[in-house]
Design a protein around this motif. Structure first.
Motif, short mmCIF file in Angstrom:
data_model
loop_
_atom_site.label_atom_id
_atom_site.label_comp_id
_atom_site.label_asym_id
_atom_site.label_seq_id
_atom_site.Cartn_x
_atom_site.Cartn_y
_atom_site.Cartn_z
N THR A 1 -7.63 3.63 -4.88
CA THR A 1 -7.95 2.56 -3.92
C THR A 1 -7.92 1.18 -4.58
O THR A 1 -7.48 0.21 -3.97
N HIS A 2 -8.39 1.12 -5.84
CA HIS A 2 -8.35 -0.16 -6.56
C HIS A 2 -6.91 -0.60 -6.80
O HIS A 2 -6.55 -1.76 -6.57
N PHE A 3 -6.09 0.34 -7.24
CA PHE A 3 -4.68 0.01 -7.51
C PHE A 3 -3.96 -0.37 -6.21
O PHE A 3 -3.19 -1.34 -6.18
N MET A 4 -4.22 0.35 -5.15
CA MET A 4 -3.58 0.06 -3.87
C MET A 4 -3.99 -1.32 -3.37
O MET A 4 -3.17 -2.08 -2.84
N LEU A 5 -5.25 -1.67 -3.55
CA LEU A 5 -5.73 -2.97 -3.09
C LEU A 5 -5.07 -4.10 -3.86
O LEU A 5 -4.64 -5.11 -3.28
N PHE A 6 -4.95 -3.95 -5.18
CA PHE A 6 -4.30 -4.99 -5.98
C PHE A 6 -2.82 -5.11 -5.63
O PHE A 6 -2.27 -6.21 -5.56
N THR A 7 -2.17 -3.98 -5.39
CA THR A 7 -0.75 -4.02 -5.01
C THR A 7 -0.56 -4.72 -3.68
O THR A 7 0.34 -5.54 -3.51
N GLY A 8 -1.42 -4.40 -2.72
CA GLY A 8 -1.31 -5.04 -1.41
C GLY A 8 -1.57 -6.53 -1.47
O GLY A 8 -0.87 -7.33 -0.83
N VAL A 9 -2.56 -6.95 -2.27
CA VAL A 9 -2.86 -8.38 -2.41
C VAL A 9 -1.70 -9.10 -3.09
O VAL A 9 -1.30 -10.19 -2.68
N ALA A 10 -1.12 -8.48 -4.12
CA ALA A 10 0.01 -9.10 -4.82
C ALA A 10 1.21 -9.27 -3.88
O ALA A 10 1.94 -10.26 -3.98
N TYR A 11 1.40 -8.32 -2.98
CA TYR A 11 2.51 -8.42 -2.04
C TYR A 11 2.26 -9.47 -0.94
O TYR A 11 3.19 -10.13 -0.49
N SER A 12 1.02 -9.59 -0.52
CA SER A 12 0.74 -10.44 0.63
C SER A 12 0.47 -11.89 0.27
O SER A 12 0.41 -12.76 1.15
N ILE A 13 0.32 -12.21 -1.01
CA ILE A 13 -0.03 -13.56 -1.42
C ILE A 13 1.18 -14.49 -1.32
O ILE A 13 2.32 -14.05 -1.40
N THR A 14 0.92 -15.77 -1.08
CA THR A 14 1.94 -16.83 -1.10
C THR A 14 1.46 -17.94 -2.01
O THR A 14 0.29 -18.33 -1.96
N ALA A 15 2.37 -18.45 -2.83
CA ALA A 15 2.00 -19.49 -3.80
C ALA A 15 1.94 -20.84 -3.10
O ALA A 15 2.96 -21.53 -2.98
N PHE A 16 0.77 -21.22 -2.62
CA PHE A 16 0.65 -22.48 -1.88
C PHE A 16 0.99 -23.70 -2.73
O PHE A 16 1.70 -24.60 -2.24
N PRO A 17 0.53 -23.84 -3.99
CA PRO A 17 0.89 -25.04 -4.77
C PRO A 17 2.40 -25.17 -4.97
O PRO A 17 2.95 -26.28 -4.85
N VAL A 18 3.08 -24.07 -5.29
CA VAL A 18 4.53 -24.13 -5.47
C VAL A 18 5.21 -24.40 -4.13
O VAL A 18 6.21 -25.12 -4.06
N LEU A 19 4.67 -23.84 -3.07
CA LEU A 19 5.23 -24.04 -1.74
C LEU A 19 5.19 -25.52 -1.35
O LEU A 19 6.15 -26.06 -0.77
N CYS A 20 4.09 -26.20 -1.66
CA CYS A 20 3.98 -27.64 -1.37
C CYS A 20 5.07 -28.43 -2.08
O CYS A 20 5.69 -29.33 -1.49
N ALA B 1 0.84 -1.21 0.00
CA ALA B 1 0.00 0.00 0.00
C ALA B 1 0.86 1.24 0.00
O ALA B 1 0.54 2.25 -0.67
N ALA B 2 1.97 1.23 0.73
CA ALA B 2 2.86 2.39 0.77
C ALA B 2 3.54 2.61 -0.58
O ALA B 2 3.65 3.75 -1.07
N LEU B 3 3.98 1.53 -1.21
CA LEU B 3 4.64 1.66 -2.51
C LEU B 3 3.65 2.03 -3.60
O LEU B 3 4.04 2.59 -4.64
N ALA B 4 2.37 1.75 -3.39
CA ALA B 4 1.37 2.08 -4.41
C ALA B 4 1.28 3.58 -4.65
O ALA B 4 0.92 4.01 -5.75
N VAL B 5 1.62 4.40 -3.65
CA VAL B 5 1.50 5.86 -3.80
C VAL B 5 2.44 6.39 -4.88
O VAL B 5 2.00 7.02 -5.86
N PRO B 6 3.76 6.14 -4.78
CA PRO B 6 4.63 6.65 -5.86
C PRO B 6 4.41 5.94 -7.19
O PRO B 6 4.55 6.57 -8.26
N LEU B 7 4.09 4.65 -7.16
CA LEU B 7 3.82 3.94 -8.42
C LEU B 7 2.61 4.54 -9.12
O LEU B 7 2.61 4.72 -10.36
N TYR B 8 1.58 4.83 -8.36
CA TYR B 8 0.36 5.39 -8.96
C TYR B 8 0.64 6.77 -9.56
O TYR B 8 0.18 7.07 -10.67
N ASN B 9 1.38 7.58 -8.85
CA ASN B 9 1.67 8.93 -9.35
C ASN B 9 2.57 8.91 -10.57
O ASN B 9 2.48 9.82 -11.42
N LYS B 10 3.41 7.89 -10.71
CA LYS B 10 4.39 7.87 -11.79
C LYS B 10 3.89 7.12 -13.03
O LYS B 10 4.15 7.53 -14.17
#
Length: 908
Positions: free
Chosen positions: A168-187, A150-159
């Motif tokens: 808010t939509h862009f920030m939400l997608f950025t936060g989800v992309a950062y917080s996700i973990t690939a469970f199938p690959v992890l297994c 969410a913090a990095l979304a601010v400069p990325l959005y402006n640039k």
């Protein structure tokens, strides 16, 4: 209307003439040209190019222990504008813009199937068993990365982001992309690194499940907000999605379980009706979530969660779907992703600066959050905590799915999309080497002892010292028995039964109170050998880990599979019926690690000996076990040779030869890597009853040539003869002056060469062809070995033999036989011992040393003559079992052959 029929018929012929030409090579047309009326040709070309590129990359990346998803993502990027797209005409001919909707349709169908498989992988029981630790790690691994995103979304959005996109939509997608973990690959990474049964692996697996569920829920929320025209509409979408999810999790789940039970799918695997209902529910749920404004993959994911897990139904269902998904559908999806990824857009310093910031913050957020939570809240040490953080930072294909959803919704631009794709690829790539470095195998703490009552979990040096203290003990009590096929069970049960020491005879009318002296087993005439009360057998069930998702699911369901595996169940029952302490261990590892896993498991169990089976390929039965209509060689006598598939002139098929060669490489790998004694059981009878399974006396024949392996075989014979049902003949073959010369002794030129020559065993460095290579024997080592041979022979063959072994030695006949041709003499002696006092044939078990180090004689020339007389074998046979055992195999002497190799444990 008059003339209507005629006009209709004429119009049909007219339409026939107006049908668009389909084209073809015979008409001189370009087969790769796109035709919207016949898109199958170009689609097949596209699929062929995509699969070929993916498989070629996977071959190289597999050597680096990277998951297949890296090859799929990298292949898509290379086929896109980053690399191949720069070739003039490539994109226009292979991936024209007008053909992409067809690729997209198939890829999205495959994506729904893949998310269904991801749902099948998730087991809620894992979270319940480790709820506290998994919740701590999962929440820490999502809150901190989401904040960084969410913090990095601010400069990325402006640039980089157009202003018509809601922040808010862009920030939400950025936060989800950062917080996700690939469970199938992890297994898959946890399975390949053998971390599933460690404390780190259990916590990461549990946290990955929770992370995955929360991540897909946040993605569904993000898509709902993007597709909603207003906040009230977004609320309606969200409530409808929640209601549908609740409907699937309760009524639909119970109905699906009821159908599974009524159709017998839980007991016998998914029936056609159950499969039909499941697939209809899958796409019906995907359709519903798509039309209400949530992505179709969310509906498919939830259906995967509600499939019953009882009886391995989820694994069986996965096995029916996974091949087409992994081979065809997923590469198509990643290629479409790669066609939208242009790393050439990262063409200036500012863009690369943001790309580096995206990668660093994504890693620091995941790694830091999970590591700190594991250290200060879960109580792990720094190495374990850093391993957890490294594993949870794996992004894989899950983040790519999130990014593609954002790109399709026009929230991400192609430039920002390429930045995040590079970040996902980099973080997935570094996961395996980082975990290997931070958490090496010798520092891993296993959560359980894998079901073994004598499993050793601790530092290896302590086990090494303990084995040194037992180096002079002659009786073996702890065994690791390898089972990878049900065909191996009869032979292994027969050999293990022979190893069970004799039990003292107890009088039924004994008084209720007996003193310790009266009950001493040493005074019983049928007492076991000193220091041995019973044997402990750990049955190691080997299952090869393939690229399939179902194999990874089996690894995740290790405990359930350990209890339900039929091979282990049969062996456990055998142990109970024979009063043998048995346990079961299950290992699902890649083929290249099978031998290492056997050696590691034996060391962990502190086993005295590893017992391996080797069954012959049977060319006289079909694939279902029924006899063939005609013998392969009608005029020839059916061969009982277990290496018949390796005969250069034999009747074995090419597949049988390949199977035998592959198995021989596994056996040689165990011989070279084992730190303990190894015995290879070779059944020469095949589909007939086991050669030592019938009631009555069993006779063992040992040709004693000398060397550490033969000395081990001599001790082993004495232990077998502790049973009153086993007799033995031991013949010491002495090379006479006539015949072939003995192996010359080579003097070392330097101290370094002498030190290398004294090395007992050196593992070969040829990958894929494990072997045991021995240093050249020197005069000193030869004299030491011959002295040890004489001592061992005198211990048993001399009339002044040690008293504790007297009962066993009375059932052994010791003789010496000078011979000019040692192998011929040994075979003649074995054939003679195969007859009882009345001249009737009896079951004969031939026991030999592998004799590939410090061997007294070189039998190469004599063995060559035997093979010319009885039939030739491939070089894999001699490399695997040695010359002496090969001679008995070639001649077909004995119902079974046991080849032993002594462990090399330096005492300094």
């Amino acid at each position: 209307m008059p003339g209507e029929l005629s006009r209709t018929v004429i119009s049909l012929f007219h339409r026939k003439r107006e049908v668009q030409q389909q084209g073809g090579l015979l008409n001189g047309d370009d087969p790769s040209a796109f035709n919207e009326h016949d898109p199958i040709r170009l689609w097949i070309i596209q699929v062929g190019v995509i699969i070929l590129m993916t498989q070629l990359l996977a071959l190289g990346l597999r050597k680096m222990r990277q998951p297949k998803v890296i090859a799929e993502v990298l292949g898509g990027i290379l086929l896109g504008p980053t690399a191949f797209g720069r070739i003039p005409g490539f994109t226009q001919h292979i991936f024209p813009q007008e053909s992409r909707p067809y690729l997209s349709l198939v890829a999205n169908i495959g994506l729904c199937l893949f998310l269904f498989l991801v749902g099948l992988e998730i087991d809620s029981g894992i979270i319940k068993r480790n709820a506290k630790l998994s919740a701590i790690v999962a929440l820490a691994g999502m809150i901190l990365p989401f904040g960084f995103g969410a913090a990095l979304a601010v400069p990325l959005y402006n640039k980089f982001i157009p202003k018509d996109v809601e922040f808010t939509h862009f920030m939400l997608f950025t936060g989800v992309a950062y917080s996700i973990t690939a469970f199938p690959v992890l297994c898959r990474i946890l399975t390949e690194l053998k971390l599933l049964d460690t404390t780190v692996g259990i916590v990461v697996l549990s946290a990955g499940v929770g992370n995955d569920i929360i991540g897909w829920t946040l993605l569904a929320l993000s898509v709902a907000l993007v597709n909603a025209g207003s906040g009230l509409t977004a609320l309606y979408i969200l409530l409808t999605c929640v209601a549908w999810t609740v409907f699937l999790l309760f009524p639909a789940k119970f109905a699906l379980r009821w159908i599974a039970r009524k159709t017998g799918s839980i007991e016998n695997g998914p029936t056609m009706f159950f499969m039909t209902v499941t697939i209809l529910l899958l796409f019906g749920s995907a359709f519903f979530t798509d039309i209400i404004g949530v992505h179709a993959i969310f509906g498919a994911f939830v259906v995967g969660i509600i499939v019953p897990r009882e009886g391995g139904l989820a694994i069986a269902l996965t096995e029916k779907l996974e091949d087409m998904v992994s081979i065809l559908f997923l590469p198509l999806y990643f290629t479409l992703s790669g066609l939208s990824t242009d790393l050439g857009l990262l063409n200036d310093g500012i863009t690369w600066g943001y790309t580096v910031a995206i990668c660093v913050l994504a890693f620091v957020g995941k790694f830091g959050g999970c590591t700190l939570a594991s250290k200060y809240m879960a109580g792990f040490n720094w190495r374990e905590s850093s391993a957890i953080g490294s594993l949870m930072s794996c992004k894989g294909l899950v983040e790519l799915i999130v990014l593609n959803v954002g790109l399709t919704a026009n929230i991400l631009t192609p430039q920002v999309f390429s930045m995040f794709v590079l970040e996902a690829l980099l973080l997935t790539f570094i996961t395996t080497p980082l975990v290997t470095k931070l958490y090496p195998p010798h520092l891993r703490v296993r959560a359980t002892a894998s079901g073994s009552p004598f499993a050793f979990v601790g530092d290896e040096e302590a086990a090494r010292r303990e084995r040194r203290s037992r180096a002079d003990e002659l009786t073996k009590s702890r065994f690791t028995v390898v089972l990878d096929k049900i065909d191996h069970v009869p032979g292994m049960m027969s050999l293990v039964q022979l190893l069970q020491p004799a039990r003292p005879q107890i009088t039924r009318s004994r008084p209720s109170s007996v003193s310790d002296d009266d009950n001493a087993p040493a005074k019983s005439p049928a007492s076991p050998l000193p220091g041995s009360q019973s044997i402990f057998v750990n049955a190691l069930r080997l299952i090869e880990l393939s690229d399939r998702v179902s194999a990874v699911m089996k690894s995740s369901a290790h405990d359930a599979l350990l209890k339900s595996d039929p091979v282990l169940a049969i062996f456990r029952m055998f142990g109970q019926l024979n009063n043998i302490v048995t346990s079961g261990t299950l290992a699902i590892v890649p083929f290249d690690d099978l031998a290492y896993n056997v050696a590691e498991q034996a060391q962990r169990d502190d086993a005295d000996m590893i017992i391996l089976p080797w069954l012959p390929p049977h060319t006289d039965v079909d694939g279902y076990g029924a006899p063939l209509a005609e013998p392969v060689t009608p005029s020839a006598k059916p061969s009982t040779n277990p290496f018949d598939a390796m005969f250069k002139t034999g009747s074995g098929s090419h597949a049988e030869k390949s199977a035998s060669v592959i198995h021989s490489q596994f056996v040689r790998g165990v011989f070279s890597q084992a730190k303990t004694d190894v015995a290879l059981f070779i059944d020469q009878v095949g589909p007939e009853p086991s050669p030592i399974s019938a009631a009555g006396t069993r006779h063992v024949f040992l040709p004693f040539f000398g060397g550490p392996d033969d000395r081990l075989a001599l001790d082993f014979v004495v232990q077998l003869c502790a049973s009153e049902h086993v007799t033995a003949t031991v013949v010491r073959i002495i090379k006479s002056e006539e015949g072939h010369p003995a192996m010359p002794v080579q003097q070392p030129k330097t101290d370094k060469e002498a030190e290398e020559a004294n090395a007992m065993t050196v593992a070969s460095g040829i990958v894929g062809f494990p072997d045991t290579v021995y240093g050249q024997a020197t005069t000193e080592t030869r004299l030491q070995s011959e002295t040890a041979d004489n001592i061992a022979w005198a211990r048993y063959a001399s009339p002044a033999a040690n008293e504790p072994h007297d009962p066993a030695l009375t059932r052994i006949e010791f003789t010496e036989a000078p011979a000019g041709e040692p192998l011929h003499a040994a075979i003649r002696q074995a054939e003679a011992s195969g007859l009882d006092a009345r001249g009737r044939p009896r079951e004969l078990l031939v026991l030999t040393g592998r004799s590939r180090r410090l061997a007294v004689e070189n039998h190469a020339n004599e063995l060559k003559g035997l093979m010319e007389e009885h039939g030739n074998v491939g070089p894999e046979v001699k490399r695997t079992i040695g010359d002496v055992a090969t001679a008995f195999i070639v001649v077909g002497c004995g119902s079974a052959v046991v080849v032993v190799q002594a462990a090399n444990i330096p005492l300094d």
